[in-house]
Scaffold this active site. Sequence first.
Site, mmCIF file in Angstrom:
data_model
loop_
_atom_site.group_PDB
_atom_site.id
_atom_site.type_symbol
_atom_site.label_atom_id
_atom_site.label_comp_id
_atom_site.label_asym_id
_atom_site.label_seq_id
_atom_site.Cartn_x
_atom_site.Cartn_y
_atom_site.Cartn_z
ATOM 1 N N HIS A 310 0.632 -1.169 0.016
ATOM 2 C CA HIS A 310 0.236 0.330 0.154
ATOM 3 C C HIS A 310 0.590 1.159 0.037
ATOM 4 O O HIS A 310 1.656 0.823 0.311
ATOM 5 C CB HIS A 310 -0.854 0.100 1.134
ATOM 6 C CG HIS A 310 -2.212 0.690 1.078
ATOM 7 N ND1 HIS A 310 -1.915 2.407 1.146
ATOM 8 C CD2 HIS A 310 -3.527 0.978 0.831
ATOM 9 C CE1 HIS A 310 -2.488 2.811 1.218
ATOM 10 N NE2 HIS A 310 -4.128 1.570 0.614
ATOM 11 N N ASP A 368 -7.866 -5.195 -0.264
ATOM 12 C CA ASP A 368 -8.558 -6.399 -1.211
ATOM 13 C C ASP A 368 -8.424 -7.424 -0.956
ATOM 14 O O ASP A 368 -8.665 -8.763 -1.195
ATOM 15 C CB ASP A 368 -7.841 -6.224 -2.423
ATOM 16 C CG ASP A 368 -8.673 -4.281 -2.462
ATOM 17 O OD1 ASP A 368 -9.619 -4.190 -1.841
ATOM 18 O OD2 ASP A 368 -7.590 -3.297 -2.651
#
Length: 433
Positions: A310, A368
């Site tokens: 991320h 996710d």
Amino acid sequence: MNKTEKVQVAKVDTTSGEYEFHVLDGTLGPSVIDISSLYGDTGQFTYDPGFTSTASCESKITYIDGEKGILLYRGYPIDQLAEQSNFIETAYLLLNGELPSLNDYEEFERAITNHTMVHEQLRNFYYGFRSDAHPMAIMCGVVGALSAFYHDSTDINDPYQRMVAGRRLIAKMPTIAAMAFKFSLGQPFVYPDNELDYTANFLNMCFALPALKHKVSPTLARALDKIFILHADHEQNASTSTVRLASSSGANPFAAIAAGIACLWGPAHGGANEAALNMLMEIGTADKIPEFIKRAKDKNDPFRLMGFGHRVYKNYDPRAKVMQQTCHEVLAELGIKDDPLLEVALELEKIALNDDYFVEKQLYPNIDFYSGITLKAMGFPTTMFTALFALARTVGWVAQWNEMIEDPSQRIGRPRQLYTGYAERTYKKRSER
Ligand code: ACO
């Protein structure tokens, strides 16, 4: 709570001399050097591709501490909201800054419920798409088209119209997403049912049939509601910045949110949950994991472990923790035991978290990683995953858009560039080239 200007200044040495810039402090997080006068003072720009060191605005909505793995909506930790609040209350909080009183909550929920239907003519848009159209392609088109239907809420300078536009967007997004889903299945659209709450209504519009009533499972509705809370906002990410930039020109909110949907679709952003599930299916069994880990580490192979890493979190994504637990709850409710995808996911997570490459680069599972397995178990095809994300993120987009319009310091967004093309040259006639 406003930004405070430190007496302290940052000294910057440029080719044209030494200049001082004010340092601004927020409530939490790093302070910022206010360089808005840099070009005027020095004739130079800053260079920051991907905006990794640039704060584009002042905001009071969401705070992320990527090092510690903290996410706060208006000061409230994400896990507390996911466990104790619901999506509608969280939406109110993000939009208004405070948790609602009982009366305010009821008024807001009623207003959202009353806006869930879409103009009947909007249905015709769907029939213009091929039946195999991606739901996000449909969402981009249909949400952008809303501005042609709701003229009375496109004046961005009128706070009342802005409120109505925001509520319309939040209320209609489930209907629009469910219609995209039904269209892809070749099934009739299901109208909203005002007896149901926001998330149960969405599930009903997705899974009910005229010939077969659908009883929404409260456990699944609660799980999806949590997923919506987790996705509701994430400060100045790519799609939110897109919404802000698009609307900085004065574009109407429906057009600006359609731009956000287009950005969210990308596999490095909202499309990652679809990509993560496809990757887990491609891996298939735990014994194949080392092969994929090897590929992810190979500099010459473009393959990346989807659902890992991320831009901001350099620690376990706090949303991924809630998501993992929600995933187990959903599989238990549906009686899915020994799900092979979950087995691969758990094993992959274990291996990656102990692998030097992932540890050194601080690559942890993001939200996710588990959301795809959960949504698939609920009955959604992978193509719907990003549409569900867009539905939830609409709340954040609307909150951030409103904040931007109300901020007197905001102007049309206009980044500059470092030009490395040709210097001026003279045009030659085609016959002379
Ligand atoms: N698998 C393997 N290696 C990775 C991964 C990954 N998933 N993510 C990053 N890396 C490596 C990069 O190759 C790079 O290595 P290098 O330093 O040797 O060049 C290093 O880690 C840093 O990566 P960057 O790409 O510079 O990090 P950035 O902040 O630009 O990218 C991103 C973040 C796009 C999320 C990236 O980690 C990625 O592509 N992850 C997979 C896609 C994904 O899951 N996206 C969802 C994001 S969450 C969301 O949108 C809700």
